[in-house]
Design a protein around this motif. Structure first.
Motif, PDB file in Angstrom:
ATOM      1  N   MET A 229       8.977   1.719   6.926  1.00  0.00           N
ATOM      2  CA  MET A 229       8.256   2.816   7.308  1.00  0.00           C
ATOM      3  C   MET A 229       7.146   1.143   7.185  1.00  0.00           C
ATOM      4  O   MET A 229       6.173   1.647   8.326  1.00  0.00           O
ATOM      5  CB  MET A 229       8.185   3.033   5.944  1.00  0.00           C
ATOM      6  CG  MET A 229       6.641   4.626   6.509  1.00  0.00           C
ATOM      7  SD  MET A 229       5.991   5.474   4.884  1.00  0.00           S
ATOM      8  CE  MET A 229       7.412   6.619   4.357  1.00  0.00           C
ATOM      9  N   ALA A 230       6.553   0.526   6.497  1.00  0.00           N
ATOM     10  CA  ALA A 230       5.874  -0.380   6.184  1.00  0.00           C
ATOM     11  C   ALA A 230       6.487  -1.437   7.655  1.00  0.00           C
ATOM     12  O   ALA A 230       5.456  -2.163   8.144  1.00  0.00           O
ATOM     13  CB  ALA A 230       6.136  -1.393   5.148  1.00  0.00           C
ATOM     14  N   ALA A 231       8.025  -2.375   8.319  1.00  0.00           N
ATOM     15  CA  ALA A 231       8.440  -2.436   8.765  1.00  0.00           C
ATOM     16  C   ALA A 231       7.745  -2.055  10.771  1.00  0.00           C
ATOM     17  O   ALA A 231       6.592  -3.312  11.229  1.00  0.00           O
ATOM     18  CB  ALA A 231       9.458  -2.908   9.165  1.00  0.00           C
ATOM     19  N   MET A 232       8.001  -0.679  10.867  1.00  0.00           N
ATOM     20  CA  MET A 232       8.056   0.372  11.495  1.00  0.00           C
ATOM     21  C   MET A 232       6.387  -0.291  11.805  1.00  0.00           C
ATOM     22  O   MET A 232       5.887  -0.122  13.289  1.00  0.00           O
ATOM     23  CB  MET A 232       8.125   1.872  11.586  1.00  0.00           C
ATOM     24  CG  MET A 232       7.893   2.221  12.950  1.00  0.00           C
ATOM     25  SD  MET A 232       8.909   4.294  13.191  1.00  0.00           S
ATOM     26  CE  MET A 232       7.087   4.704  11.232  1.00  0.00           C
ATOM     27  N   ILE A 233       5.387   0.003  11.207  1.00  0.00           N
ATOM     28  CA  ILE A 233       4.283  -0.002  11.330  1.00  0.00           C
ATOM     29  C   ILE A 233       3.642  -0.677  11.596  1.00  0.00           C
ATOM     30  O   ILE A 233       2.600  -1.539  11.874  1.00  0.00           O
ATOM     31  CB  ILE A 233       3.362   0.825   9.937  1.00  0.00           C
ATOM     32  CG1 ILE A 233       3.705   2.545   9.759  1.00  0.00           C
ATOM     33  CG2 ILE A 233       1.723   0.379   9.911  1.00  0.00           C
ATOM     34  CD1 ILE A 233       2.682   3.042   8.381  1.00  0.00           C
TER      35      ILE A 233
ATOM     36  N   ALA B 206       0.927  -1.664  -0.080  1.00  0.00           N
ATOM     37  CA  ALA B 206       0.409   0.224   0.506  1.00  0.00           C
ATOM     38  C   ALA B 206       1.488   1.116   0.191  1.00  0.00           C
ATOM     39  O   ALA B 206       0.725   2.596  -0.595  1.00  0.00           O
ATOM     40  CB  ALA B 206      -0.847   0.201   1.143  1.00  0.00           C
ATOM     41  N   ILE B 207       1.735   1.069   0.788  1.00  0.00           N
ATOM     42  CA  ILE B 207       3.057   2.133   0.536  1.00  0.00           C
ATOM     43  C   ILE B 207       3.465   3.093  -0.777  1.00  0.00           C
ATOM     44  O   ILE B 207       3.534   3.696  -0.874  1.00  0.00           O
ATOM     45  CB  ILE B 207       3.427   2.632   2.359  1.00  0.00           C
ATOM     46  CG1 ILE B 207       2.675   2.482   3.481  1.00  0.00           C
ATOM     47  CG2 ILE B 207       4.444   3.439   2.758  1.00  0.00           C
ATOM     48  CD1 ILE B 207       3.439   2.111   4.783  1.00  0.00           C
ATOM     49  N   THR B 208       4.061   1.596  -0.709  1.00  0.00           N
ATOM     50  CA  THR B 208       5.503   1.899  -2.338  1.00  0.00           C
ATOM     51  C   THR B 208       4.402   2.398  -3.365  1.00  0.00           C
ATOM     52  O   THR B 208       4.582   3.106  -3.912  1.00  0.00           O
ATOM     53  CB  THR B 208       5.756   0.231  -2.199  1.00  0.00           C
ATOM     54  OG1 THR B 208       6.424  -0.059  -1.316  1.00  0.00           O
ATOM     55  CG2 THR B 208       6.393   0.744  -3.499  1.00  0.00           C
ATOM     56  N   VAL B 209       2.480   1.557  -3.002  1.00  0.00           N
ATOM     57  CA  VAL B 209       1.338   2.362  -4.432  1.00  0.00           C
ATOM     58  C   VAL B 209       1.985   3.426  -3.806  1.00  0.00           C
ATOM     59  O   VAL B 209       1.306   4.317  -5.112  1.00  0.00           O
ATOM     60  CB  VAL B 209       0.956   1.449  -4.186  1.00  0.00           C
ATOM     61  CG1 VAL B 209      -0.306   2.097  -5.500  1.00  0.00           C
ATOM     62  CG2 VAL B 209       1.603  -0.242  -4.859  1.00  0.00           C
ATOM     63  N   ILE B 210       1.192   4.044  -3.184  1.00  0.00           N
ATOM     64  CA  ILE B 210       0.489   5.336  -2.878  1.00  0.00           C
ATOM     65  C   ILE B 210       2.424   6.067  -2.908  1.00  0.00           C
ATOM     66  O   ILE B 210       2.006   7.424  -3.831  1.00  0.00           O
ATOM     67  CB  ILE B 210       0.696   6.063  -1.437  1.00  0.00           C
ATOM     68  CG1 ILE B 210      -0.885   5.021  -1.612  1.00  0.00           C
ATOM     69  CG2 ILE B 210       0.376   7.170  -0.925  1.00  0.00           C
ATOM     70  CD1 ILE B 210      -1.322   4.873   0.067  1.00  0.00           C
ATOM     71  N   VAL B 211       3.322   6.190  -2.526  1.00  0.00           N
ATOM     72  CA  VAL B 211       4.442   7.008  -2.705  1.00  0.00           C
ATOM     73  C   VAL B 211       4.842   6.753  -4.096  1.00  0.00           C
ATOM     74  O   VAL B 211       5.662   8.036  -4.713  1.00  0.00           O
ATOM     75  CB  VAL B 211       6.004   6.588  -2.036  1.00  0.00           C
ATOM     76  CG1 VAL B 211       6.665   7.210  -2.397  1.00  0.00           C
ATOM     77  CG2 VAL B 211       5.447   6.622  -0.294  1.00  0.00           C
TER      78      VAL B 211
END
Length: 401
Positions: free
Chosen positions: A80-84, A35-40
């Protein structure tokens, strides 16, 4: 419990918990990373896609652009995804009272650390790979691909219905630049490269071609007229033509030195040896060299922050965990950017600058772990201050009465 079964429970009881935490972190990490990679990715690729789509570059080149952009993005989205993932995992365990159940069973917070620490080491190793190898490779290949596309489609830099005066001693006006890469229409060219004999060309159509042998651009004009001023500047000469070629240097394809973000580790060290310490170029290289290692270490620290933060936060909902994780990472990135700028200008030591956010967040992690071990929830301190102020205020009011 007899002597035979006691060792069995002591060995396998933590392993069940570890396996559960390990799987849950990876499951949330996979979804969050996508999700984060697609958004960024969509935010970064928009400008490139606008140029590519409107200029008719092939789908193969579009795919290459996307692949080469991914290493740089993953360098930031993986931590970022790992921390979340860790934050959401422990928020859920805390809100479902599973942390409380584990504590009453004799399992401390520190005993839950091994699978999270292993997860953090895997993520840091992945970030280190992207930092040292994948990102420099992607940046190098991206520049090479941009150069090749520009050579094949030289008209990418031509804007229609605008006087393009970005080219030395040449002014070019094109009424229409087709997106499919066909001939440009309504071309006007003023060439002052020879100040003694300036020429003006008007043509119905034109093509920009790149000559691989001479490494220069050729503008081939069709159905036009050349106006040339005589050397004594007393008369014009007009020549009509069916086809006419003009060599141009609209783009200079001279190989440029690599920037610091395109260099591998050995190249950075060689470049450092070639620059004088204290100069701006030296500071940039030194900051980049240390940043290659500080980012993976920062990823590990942020994961270690997420665990006690999730345990001690008394707020329900995965959306809250997502927002908290994004805010923490944003603060880290802002600190890194500020330190990077300050280090380049030697306001703070360039070798120390990329590590400054890591030191700050390491201190934050220590504070959160200390509160977590003492079972002090996040916000308890603020609540105590508020209660103290209220008590003092009530005493003042009662005394005044």
């Amino acid at each position: 419990m007899n002597r035979l079964t006691a060792p069995f429970y002591r060995i396998h009881w933590p392993l069940i918990i570890y396996r559960h935490l390990w799987r849950e972190c990876w499951d949330i990490f996979a979804v969050g990373l996508l999700a984060i990679t697609v958004i960024v990715f969509m935010g970064r690729i928009t400008r490139v896609m606008q140029m590519i789509i409107t200029k008719g570059v092939s789908l193969i080149d579009i795919g290459k652009f996307c692949v080469l952009l991914l290493p740089y993005l993953l360098l930031f989205t993986v931590p970022m995804a790992a921390m979340i993932a860790v934050l959401i995992t422990f928020l859920r365990l805390s809100n479902d009272n599973e942390i409380m159940a584990l504590k009453t069973s004799g399992v401390s917070v520190l005993q839950l650390l091994p699978p999270i620490l292993a997860f953090a080491l895997v993520i840091s190793s992945t970030a280190l790979f992207f930092s040292l190898y994948a990102t420099p490779w992607g940046n190098q290949e991206m520049r090479r691909l941009l150069s090749e596309v520009t050579k094949r489609r030289a008209d990418l830099g031509i804007r229609e219905q605008v006087f393009n005066n970005d080219f030395e001693h040449v002014v070019l006006f094109v009424n229409r630049v087709p997106t499919s890469g066909g001939p440009m229409e309504g071309v006007f060219l003023s060439d002052d490269r020879d100040p003694q004999v300036p020429i003006t060309i008007a043509a119905d159509k034109a093509l920009l071609l790149f000559d691989l042998k001479s490494e220069r651009l050729i503008m081939q004009l069709f159905q036009g007229r050349v106006l040339r001023l005589s050397e004594d500047a007393t008369s014009f000469h007009s020549i009509e033509f069916e086809t006419y070629q003009v060599p141009l240097e609209l783009f200079k394809f001279v190989p440029k030195p690599k920037s610091e973000d395109e260099m591998f580790l050995g190249e950075l060290r060689q470049a450092l040896a070639q620059h004088k310490p204290g100069t701006l170029d030296y500071n940039k290289l030194l900051v980049e060299l240390n940043r290659r290692f500080s980012l993976p270490v920062g990823a590990c620290i942020m994961i270690l922050i997420a665990m006690p933060l999730g345990i001690s936060t008394q707020i329900k909902g995965r959306a809250v965990g997502l927002i908290m994780g994004l805010v923490i990472f944003l603060l880290y990135y802002l600190l890194l950017t500020a330190a990077w700028r300050l280090g380049q200008h030697a306001i703070i030591p360039p070798g120390l600058a990329p590590w400054l956010p890591d030191f700050i967040f390491l201190f934050l992690a220590w504070g959160l772990w200390r509160r977590s071990r003492r079972d002090i929830p996040i916000g308890a301190g603020a609540f105590e201050v508020k209660r103290w102020i209220k008590r003092k205020f009530m005493k003042t009011v009662d005394g005044g009465q």
